[in-house]
Structure formats: C-alpha cells, structure tokens
Design a protein around this motif. Structure first.
Motif, PDB file in Angstrom:
ATOM      1  N   SER B 164       0.839  -1.203   0.000  1.00  0.00           N
ATOM      2  CA  SER B 164       0.000   0.000   0.000  1.00  0.00           C
ATOM      3  C   SER B 164       0.871   1.249   0.000  1.00  0.00           C
ATOM      4  O   SER B 164       0.606   2.248  -0.681  1.00  0.00           O
ATOM      5  CB  SER B 164      -0.895   0.051   1.240  1.00  0.00           C
ATOM      6  N   LEU B 165       1.890   1.163   0.830  1.00  0.00           N
ATOM      7  CA  LEU B 165       2.818   2.301   0.933  1.00  0.00           C
ATOM      8  C   LEU B 165       3.428   2.621  -0.438  1.00  0.00           C
ATOM      9  O   LEU B 165       3.473   3.781  -0.865  1.00  0.00           O
ATOM     10  CB  LEU B 165       3.929   1.949   1.931  1.00  0.00           C
ATOM     11  N   ALA B 166       3.891   1.571  -1.125  1.00  0.00           N
ATOM     12  CA  ALA B 166       4.518   1.785  -2.431  1.00  0.00           C
ATOM     13  C   ALA B 166       3.525   2.399  -3.405  1.00  0.00           C
ATOM     14  O   ALA B 166       3.884   3.237  -4.232  1.00  0.00           O
ATOM     15  CB  ALA B 166       5.064   0.476  -2.971  1.00  0.00           C
ATOM     16  N   ASN B 167       2.262   1.994  -3.279  1.00  0.00           N
ATOM     17  CA  ASN B 167       1.224   2.553  -4.143  1.00  0.00           C
ATOM     18  C   ASN B 167       1.062   4.050  -3.965  1.00  0.00           C
ATOM     19  O   ASN B 167       1.013   4.811  -4.937  1.00  0.00           O
ATOM     20  CB  ASN B 167      -0.119   1.898  -3.805  1.00  0.00           C
ATOM     21  N   ILE B 168       0.968   4.430  -2.697  1.00  0.00           N
ATOM     22  CA  ILE B 168       0.823   5.864  -2.412  1.00  0.00           C
ATOM     23  C   ILE B 168       2.073   6.599  -2.881  1.00  0.00           C
ATOM     24  O   ILE B 168       2.005   7.664  -3.502  1.00  0.00           O
ATOM     25  CB  ILE B 168       0.615   6.109  -0.900  1.00  0.00           C
ATOM     26  N   ALA B 169       3.227   5.985  -2.578  1.00  0.00           N
ATOM     27  CA  ALA B 169       4.496   6.642  -2.901  1.00  0.00           C
ATOM     28  C   ALA B 169       4.635   6.854  -4.401  1.00  0.00           C
ATOM     29  O   ALA B 169       5.118   7.892  -4.840  1.00  0.00           O
ATOM     30  CB  ALA B 169       5.659   5.814  -2.372  1.00  0.00           C
ATOM     31  N   ALA B 170       4.170   5.852  -5.180  1.00  0.00           N
ATOM     32  CA  ALA B 170       4.352   5.947  -6.629  1.00  0.00           C
ATOM     33  C   ALA B 170       3.742   7.240  -7.173  1.00  0.00           C
ATOM     34  O   ALA B 170       4.367   7.964  -7.959  1.00  0.00           O
ATOM     35  CB  ALA B 170       3.732   4.738  -7.315  1.00  0.00           C
ATOM     36  N   THR B 171       2.531   7.564  -6.737  1.00  0.00           N
ATOM     37  CA  THR B 171       1.879   8.775  -7.208  1.00  0.00           C
ATOM     38  C   THR B 171       2.668  10.017  -6.795  1.00  0.00           C
ATOM     39  O   THR B 171       2.895  10.929  -7.594  1.00  0.00           O
ATOM     40  CB  THR B 171       0.449   8.865  -6.624  1.00  0.00           C
ATOM     41  N   SER B 172       3.084  10.004  -5.530  1.00  0.00           N
ATOM     42  CA  SER B 172       3.825  11.172  -5.054  1.00  0.00           C
ATOM     43  C   SER B 172       5.144  11.342  -5.801  1.00  0.00           C
ATOM     44  O   SER B 172       5.549  12.454  -6.138  1.00  0.00           O
ATOM     45  CB  SER B 172       4.123  11.043  -3.559  1.00  0.00           C
ATOM     46  N   ILE B 173       5.794  10.201  -6.018  1.00  0.00           N
ATOM     47  CA  ILE B 173       7.089  10.272  -6.723  1.00  0.00           C
ATOM     48  C   ILE B 173       6.883  10.810  -8.131  1.00  0.00           C
ATOM     49  O   ILE B 173       7.611  11.694  -8.598  1.00  0.00           O
ATOM     50  CB  ILE B 173       7.764   8.881  -6.759  1.00  0.00           C
ATOM     51  N   GLN B 174       5.834  10.285  -8.758  1.00  0.00           N
ATOM     52  CA  GLN B 174       5.510  10.748 -10.106  1.00  0.00           C
ATOM     53  C   GLN B 174       5.319  12.273 -10.118  1.00  0.00           C
ATOM     54  O   GLN B 174       5.883  12.974 -10.943  1.00  0.00           O
ATOM     55  CB  GLN B 174       4.224  10.037 -10.585  1.00  0.00           C
ATOM     56  N   ASN B 175       4.544  12.770  -9.158  1.00  0.00           N
ATOM     57  CA  ASN B 175       4.317  14.215  -9.084  1.00  0.00           C
ATOM     58  C   ASN B 175       5.622  14.971  -8.883  1.00  0.00           C
ATOM     59  O   ASN B 175       5.894  15.986  -9.538  1.00  0.00           O
ATOM     60  CB  ASN B 175       3.370  14.544  -7.922  1.00  0.00           C
ATOM     61  N   ALA B 176       6.413  14.458  -7.935  1.00  0.00           N
ATOM     62  CA  ALA B 176       7.660  15.160  -7.619  1.00  0.00           C
ATOM     63  C   ALA B 176       8.602  15.173  -8.818  1.00  0.00           C
ATOM     64  O   ALA B 176       9.270  16.170  -9.088  1.00  0.00           O
ATOM     65  CB  ALA B 176       8.343  14.495  -6.429  1.00  0.00           C
ATOM     66  N   LEU B 177       8.607  14.032  -9.535  1.00  0.00           N
ATOM     67  CA  LEU B 177       9.486  13.980 -10.718  1.00  0.00           C
ATOM     68  C   LEU B 177       9.061  15.024 -11.736  1.00  0.00           C
ATOM     69  O   LEU B 177       9.884  15.687 -12.361  1.00  0.00           O
ATOM     70  CB  LEU B 177       9.442  12.580 -11.354  1.00  0.00           C
ATOM     71  N   GLN B 178       7.713  15.139 -11.871  1.00  0.00           N
ATOM     72  CA  GLN B 178       7.226  16.126 -12.837  1.00  0.00           C
ATOM     73  C   GLN B 178       7.604  17.545 -12.408  1.00  0.00           C
ATOM     74  O   GLN B 178       8.011  18.358 -13.210  1.00  0.00           O
ATOM     75  CB  GLN B 178       5.714  15.997 -12.998  1.00  0.00           C
ATOM     76  N   VAL B 179       7.449  17.781 -11.108  1.00  0.00           N
ATOM     77  CA  VAL B 179       7.817  19.108 -10.607  1.00  0.00           C
ATOM     78  C   VAL B 179       9.296  19.366 -10.839  1.00  0.00           C
ATOM     79  O   VAL B 179       9.711  20.446 -11.257  1.00  0.00           O
ATOM     80  CB  VAL B 179       7.464  19.226  -9.109  1.00  0.00           C
ATOM     81  N   GLU B 180      10.085  18.315 -10.564  1.00  0.00           N
ATOM     82  CA  GLU B 180      11.528  18.476 -10.763  1.00  0.00           C
ATOM     83  C   GLU B 180      11.835  18.797 -12.224  1.00  0.00           C
ATOM     84  O   GLU B 180      12.678  19.644 -12.535  1.00  0.00           O
ATOM     85  CB  GLU B 180      12.234  17.188 -10.351  1.00  0.00           C
ATOM     86  N   GLU B 181      11.118  18.115 -13.086  1.00  0.00           N
ATOM     87  CA  GLU B 181      11.339  18.344 -14.518  1.00  0.00           C
ATOM     88  C   GLU B 181      10.980  19.780 -14.882  1.00  0.00           C
ATOM     89  O   GLU B 181      11.715  20.463 -15.592  1.00  0.00           O
ATOM     90  CB  GLU B 181      10.486  17.357 -15.318  1.00  0.00           C
ATOM     91  N   ILE B 182       9.837  20.234 -14.342  1.00  0.00           N
ATOM     92  CA  ILE B 182       9.432  21.612 -14.620  1.00  0.00           C
ATOM     93  C   ILE B 182      10.476  22.590 -14.091  1.00  0.00           C
ATOM     94  O   ILE B 182      10.823  23.567 -14.737  1.00  0.00           O
ATOM     95  CB  ILE B 182       8.046  21.896 -13.997  1.00  0.00           C
ATOM     96  N   ARG B 183      10.989  22.235 -12.895  1.00  0.00           N
ATOM     97  CA  ARG B 183      12.018  23.095 -12.313  1.00  0.00           C
ATOM     98  C   ARG B 183      13.243  23.158 -13.221  1.00  0.00           C
ATOM     99  O   ARG B 183      13.818  24.214 -13.445  1.00  0.00           O
ATOM    100  CB  ARG B 183      12.421  22.549 -10.945  1.00  0.00           C
ATOM    101  N   GLU B 184      13.619  22.003 -13.741  1.00  0.00           N
ATOM    102  CA  GLU B 184      14.782  21.968 -14.635  1.00  0.00           C
ATOM    103  C   GLU B 184      14.524  22.786 -15.890  1.00  0.00           C
ATOM    104  O   GLU B 184      15.380  23.520 -16.361  1.00  0.00           O
ATOM    105  CB  GLU B 184      15.113  20.522 -15.022  1.00  0.00           C
TER     106      GLU B 184
END
Lengths: 121, 592
Positions: B164-184
């Motif tokens: 369950s934890l990995a499931n929740i984390a996956a979405t958050s990681i995805q969001n953070a990666l996108q934010v990081e990409e936007i930041r870059e």
C-alpha cells in the motif's frame, strides 16, 4: 550618464568595495579598474558589497573571474556580501556560489577573513 | 464487535484480537501519516526519505534502498544502512523490461526477482524484498528492504502494508518527478533568458564604443563572466599570421607556436571543443595552455581570428548550449569590431585629408603671389600641387637695384612635414640673402642649417641663381636639383649643372658655383621632377626629351603662355592619372 558608483573603505587589511547601481558592459571597466588598483596596493583581502547593486551582467561577473586566481594565489580572497535576491540569482544561475563565498551580512564576510588565515580554497 | 473479534482471532492465531486490532490501526495510521506527508510534499528527497524511514521504523527494518528510473537505467537515489561501495550500482533498464509487470505480485521476494543482476545485487546488499513503484503502468522505480532486525519473516499484513505504501508513494514520486522536470525546464529557461540578456547587454556595450581594443576587452570580460573562465586569449589574423591581442591568464611568450600553427588549419564554422580541431599540434599546444574551446571570428566569410577559452572554474564541461551561445556572442562582437575598424579607417582618412589641407595652405602661402618686375626680363612661375602635396618651392626675390635671386627646390617627403621644412627653407633663404651676395656661401649656409635641423632622411634639391640685370650675368649653384635648361634664340641648349650634393645630407659640403652670360632671347627654364616624371597610362614618364622639344616650340611665345602650354601638354599626357608630385616651373627670358 553612468549610473554606477563604487566607494571604497579600507578596514585594516581588508578592503571593502561597495557597488551602487548597474554593473553592466558599460560600467564593468570602472569596477575592473577599482579592483586592479586595490590589488596593485598588495591588498588581497577584498569584500565586494552588493547591498546597493541593482543589476549585474555577465561582463560584471567577468570582472570577478578576472582577478580571483591572482588574489587567491597571494593568500587572499574576494568575498561577496549582501547581494539582493535578484542579483544573487544571476550569480546562482551561472554557478558562482560554488566558486565564491557569499554572505548576507557585511560583518560576517569580514569575520570570515579572520577565521581563514590560510589561503582560500 | 464480537464478530470482528472472532474473525480476527481466527485469522491471527495466537494473538489476541485486541492486540491485532491495535496493530492494524497502527498500520493504517502509518499509511495515513505517510499518505499525508507524501501528498503534501513535492520535494523528491523528502518523499524518498519518508518512504524508507517509516517502514524501517514501524517494521524494524535495518536496511532500505530506493531505485528510480533515470536516463541511463535505474539508479540508487536513496539508501539507508547500505555499504557505501554499493550505492553507485546502476541497473540497466532492459533488465527490468516486462519482468515486473509479468509478475503479478505487488511484493517480490528475493527468489521472485526476475532480473539476475538485481537479484545478485540484492543478495550482496542483504536485501530480501522488492516493491516496485508503478504509476500508469510504468515502473518508476522500486524500494528494496532487508529482513527485519528480529529475524522474523514479513507477515502477509506487513507485506500488504508495504505494498500500500509503495502505491501511495508511486503517485507522489511521479508528481515530484514532474515538478523536478518543470524546475529543470525553468532553470534552462532562466539560463536562456540570461544568455539573451547577456547578448543584449553586450550588444549595447559593444555598440556604445567604436574603440577596437575596448571592444576586445569587453568581450573578454563577458566571456569570463558567462563561462566562468579565468584564462582566455583573443588571437587576430595579421599579415604574418595570428597575434595574441587580448588575454588573461595566458603567458604571451608561450603562445608563439600556437600563433604560427594556426595559419595551417582551416577554421571551424562555429565554436568547438579543442579536440574537434583537426590538427594534433594545435590540440597539444592548447592542452599545454589549458585551453578547452576554440571560437572562430568570422565576418562575411572572412576569418578575422580565434578566441580560445580555458576550463570552466566550476569544473563543468562545455555543452552544446554553451558552444551555441559562444558562436552567437562572438559573431555579434565581430560585427562591432568590424564597425570599429571601418570607423578608425574613415577617421584616419579624414585626418589625413585635413593634414593635406594644412600642407596645401602652408605651401600656397609660401609661394610668391606675384612675381616682381625685372627690367628687360620676363619672369613667370607656376605651381600645381599634387593631391598628396609635395614640398615644391620657387621664389623670385629682388635684392638690390639690379640683382634678383631666383630659387627653385623640392623638399623630400609629402604633406605637412614637407611643407614645414619648405617653410623653414624659405625663411632661412630670405634672411641669408640679405647678408650675403654669394650663391655659393648662401647654399653652404642653407645646407648646414638643414643638416642641423633635420634628420638625414629629410633633404632638399635646390637651385639658386643671382641674376645681375645690368651685366646680364647669372651666377648659380645647383644642389642636386633637376638641371635647369637654357634655351638660346638660335635653339641651342645648355643645362646648368655646377653645384654639388642635395641640401641637408653632408654638413660643410664644398659647393661650387658657375656664372653664365645671358643674351637677348635666352630663356632659362627651371622645373621640378613633377614635370619630367609625370606618367601616362602605360606608366611611361613625360621625360626631358619631350620637354626640350616643347621649350623650342614655344620659345617665341610670351613666357607665361609658354609655361601654360607646357602644363597643358603634361595634363594631356597624364590624362587624368593622379600624379605623385607637384608640378613647378620657373622661367626667365631676356627681352631687352
């Protein structure tokens, strides 16, 4: 015409150059000359205060690069104090914080020279 | 409640139902906490930290590693309790292809891991379970954990919790990666804006000056500031090769071999890393000088020079954006440099033109405006200055009631220097003439004076004659001047050659004088080399022969008219070709 000024204060062995206004391709020469004069006097501990600097361009950054090797070779350093967020962003964008020490306060920049009696990094 | 307790005690044998409920609640609250934490944060590092630390704390796990997908495969972004030597491990993406999506299990045990590479890494690192982060059917990465510290196996509930934890984390990681990409992207955008500002700024700076060296200096500053370099060199193409003009951190005495060698290569058409230059000598020399980038300076397909840059002080390498920027920056600077050069040329031309005007004025003022009347004689003179203004001089100066001095000369050089020397000569001549009647002595004095006052490369050809109108004698000294020509009424010719060296070269030179008798109808014609050395389209000179013929032909004409005719012949002969020298003529003719 020129909206750039430099004032200088010698504080024992540390020289503080305070920049005012716009440091761009036009005015970089003035800053270059001031730094050259300080170094000619064998004064290598230099703090450049940017409290009143409104703008800096690449030519302005170039002046910092042009002297840093010589100054550090002589056991001194050029430290940068009180940049505004806008000015700091330009330094940051080009990666200057990896090469120079930046300080929010003039006092801490001056104190930093006391700590490092040895040549800078 | 009792029903639930029954259910649970059936499910979890050996544990009391209450304990079990509490445990489940703890798990759920953990998940809730994680979910809250993760969804609040867009900071990847914090997310990963939470994903590792919470299970490690709750389930007593001593070791955990998170892999995320990067361009070159899956890399370890965060690890806890892992041996440092293992943290640089990278799992090629191909290893995981289909593997995880094939396995339906949300949590993989060591033996379930389908990739042998990952499996062997997990064994080395002492990791037992692997939970992939899956978002939109894409594997973003995975988290691996070791056994529990107490050696117990993970219970199905614990595995459930982790999944369950990995499931929740996956979405958050995805969001953070996108934010990081936007930041870059933003960072890159900021860099671009800054580069554009730099171009704008340097353009303003460069176009505000027309001083060539100032532009080079400014260009140097911008290069240092923008690329963070402490050494650079600008080498410009000159006639004999390339020359270091502006530099920092380079020793000019060591750049010689590079200056020479650059002649041998053809320029790249944009900024390149040194290694891309096709000349091993140059590459070696640049390496020796610690230069990393070469930027050609090209203006309208013409190579003007090269700029070399040292390494970046931050240690970064030059990327293609840098090279592109450098190419643009330098091509802009080259335009300013060319403008400055053309401006200097125009300025120089104007200055020269003004100087020539001054020379022309001096010369005009020194030449006689009106010649004196000489009883029984006709006298006429003419001077047509060339564009460059030579230093021709002629004069007719009455001395006493029956003596007149005639002088003609040609000062070496052109322009203002020649005009000034001529002024000097004229003043000296007029003074010496007052005290001394002998042409021989006058010439000696003038010679010594000019020797003293000028360098050896400045000299004057000079002819001086004193005419006695009572005796009709002419005593003269010729100091290296074109021989004046005496044409008698019967057409015989005599040239006046007696004298000596040109003035201003050998002090105390013994000049000789000679005296001739003038008969009725005799014509003495003096001239400067502008007459005989006038050239036509074929480059042939007007010459003395033609001059003699003309003198004979025009002998009977009034003197002024005959000089005019000769001048017209010279003009016709050279037909519009700009002549190098002034044309000067002075003639007298005995009438009575």
């Amino acid at each position: 015409m020129s909206n750039f000024e430099i004032s200088r204060e010698d504080n024992k062995e540390i020289t503080v150059l305070k920049l005012h206004g716009y440091l761009d391709a036009h005015t970089a020469r003035e800053f270059e000359q001031s730094l050259a004069n300080v170094i000619k006097e064998q004064r290598f501990k230099i703090v450049v205060s940017l409290e009143n600097l409104k703008y800096i361009s690449s030519a302005g950054l170039g002046v910092f690069m042009g002297f840093i090797e010589e100054v550090r070779k002589k056991g001194g350093d050029i430290k940068i104090a009180q940049p505004s967020p806008k000015v700091y962003k330009v330094f940051d964008l080009l990666g200057f914080p990896n090469l120079y020490e930046f300080y929010d306060q003039l006092e801490t920049a001056l104190k930093a020279f006391e700590k490092t009696q040895q040549p800078g990094k | 409640m009792a029903k639930l307790q029954d259910y649970l005690s059936e499910k979890y044998q050996g544990l009391t139902a209450t304990e079990e409920i509490e445990r489940r609640l703890l798990e759920l609250s953990s998940l809730f906490e994680i979910s809250q934490q993760l969804n609040q944060s867009l900071d990847l590092e914090r997310i990963l930290n939470t994903v590792l630390l919470i299970p490690m704390g709750r389930l007593l796990i001593p070791r955990g590693v998170i892999f995320l997908k990067k361009s070159d495969g899956f890399r370890i972004l965060m690890a806890k309790g892992l041996k440092p030597a293992l943290t640089s491990f990278t799992l090629p993406e191909a290893e995981l292809k289909n593997c995880i999506s094939q396995s339906k299990k949300p949590v993989l045990q060591l033996n379930d891991i389908p990739s042998p590479v990952l499996k062997s890494f997990a064994q080395d690192a002492g990791l037992e379970i692997c939970i992939p982060f899956i978002s939109n059917q894409q594997v973003l990465g995975m988290v691996l954990f070791s056994k529990k510290l107490n050696g117990h196996n993970f219970s199905p509930e614990e595995l459930n919790f982790l999944s369950s934890l990995a499931n929740i984390a996956a979405t958050s990681i995805q969001n953070a990666l996108q934010v990081e990409e936007i930041r870059e992207i933003n960072q890159r955008l900021d860099e671009k804006i800054h580069q554009l500002n730099t171009l704008f700024d340097i353009d303003r700076g460069l176009s505000s000056t027309l001083d060539f060296n100032e532009i080079l200096r400014l260009l140097g500053l911008v290069l240092m500031g923008q690329m963070k370099v402490t050494r650079y060199g600008i080498l410009l193409k000159r006639e004999k090769g390339f020359k270091l003009y502006q530099y920092k951190g380079i020793s000019p005495s060591e750049i010689g071999p590079l200056e020479k060698r650059l002649r041998k290569i053809s320029a790249p058409n944009q900024a390149v890393r040194i290694e891309s230059l096709l000349d091993n000598d140059i590459i070696a020399q640049c390496h020796q000088q610690q230069l990393e980038v070469c930027i050609p300076m090209v203006h309208q397909n013409e190579l003007l020079g090269y700029i070399f840059l040292g390494k970046k002080a931050g240690g970064e390498t030059y990327d293609s954006t840098d090279l592109e920027f450098l190419t643009t920056l330098v091509s802009q600077a080259v335009i300013s440099l060319e403008n400055a050069r053309m401006f200097q040329e125009t300025l120089e031309k104007q200055r020269l033109e003004e100087e020539l005007n001054v020379a022309r004025t001096i010369q005009k003022k020194l030449l006689p405006h009106q010649l004196p009347n000489i009883p029984g004689y006709e006298v006429s003179g003419m001077n047509i200055p060339s564009k460059q203004v030579g230093g021709d001089y002629y004069d007719v100066i009455p001395l006493g009631s029956h003596t007149v001095a005639l002088a003609i000369g040609d000062v070496a050089g052109k322009g203002v220097p020649a005009a000034l020397l001529m002024a000097n000569l004229q003043a000296a001549l007029r003074i010496v003439l007052k005290f001394n009647p002998s042409p021989q002595q006058i010439i000696s004095q003038l010679n010594n004076l000019i020797c003293e006052n000028t360098d050896r490369d400045k000299f004057i050809t000079f002819f001086l004659a004193i005419l006695n109108t009572r005796e009709h004698t002419l005593t003269y000294v010729n100091a290296g001047h074109n021989y004046p020509i005496l044409v008698t009424s019967t057409g015989t010719i005599q040239t006046l050659e007696e004298g000596g060296l040109i003035l201003g070269v050998v002090p105390d030179y013994p000049y000789q004088s000679s005296t001739i008798q003038l008969k009725k109808g005799d014509l003495l014609y003096c001239y400067t080399d502008g007459v005989t050395e006038a050239v036509n389209h074929e480059g042939e000179e007007f010459g003395e022969e033609l001059l003699l013929r003309l003198l004979n032909r025009f002998h009977k004409l009034p003197l002024t008219q005959s000089l005019e005719k000769i001048w017209q012949k010279i003009v016709a002969y050279s037909s519009g070709i700009p002549q190098a020298d002034d044309v000067t003529m002075l003639a007298i003719k005995r009438n009575g």
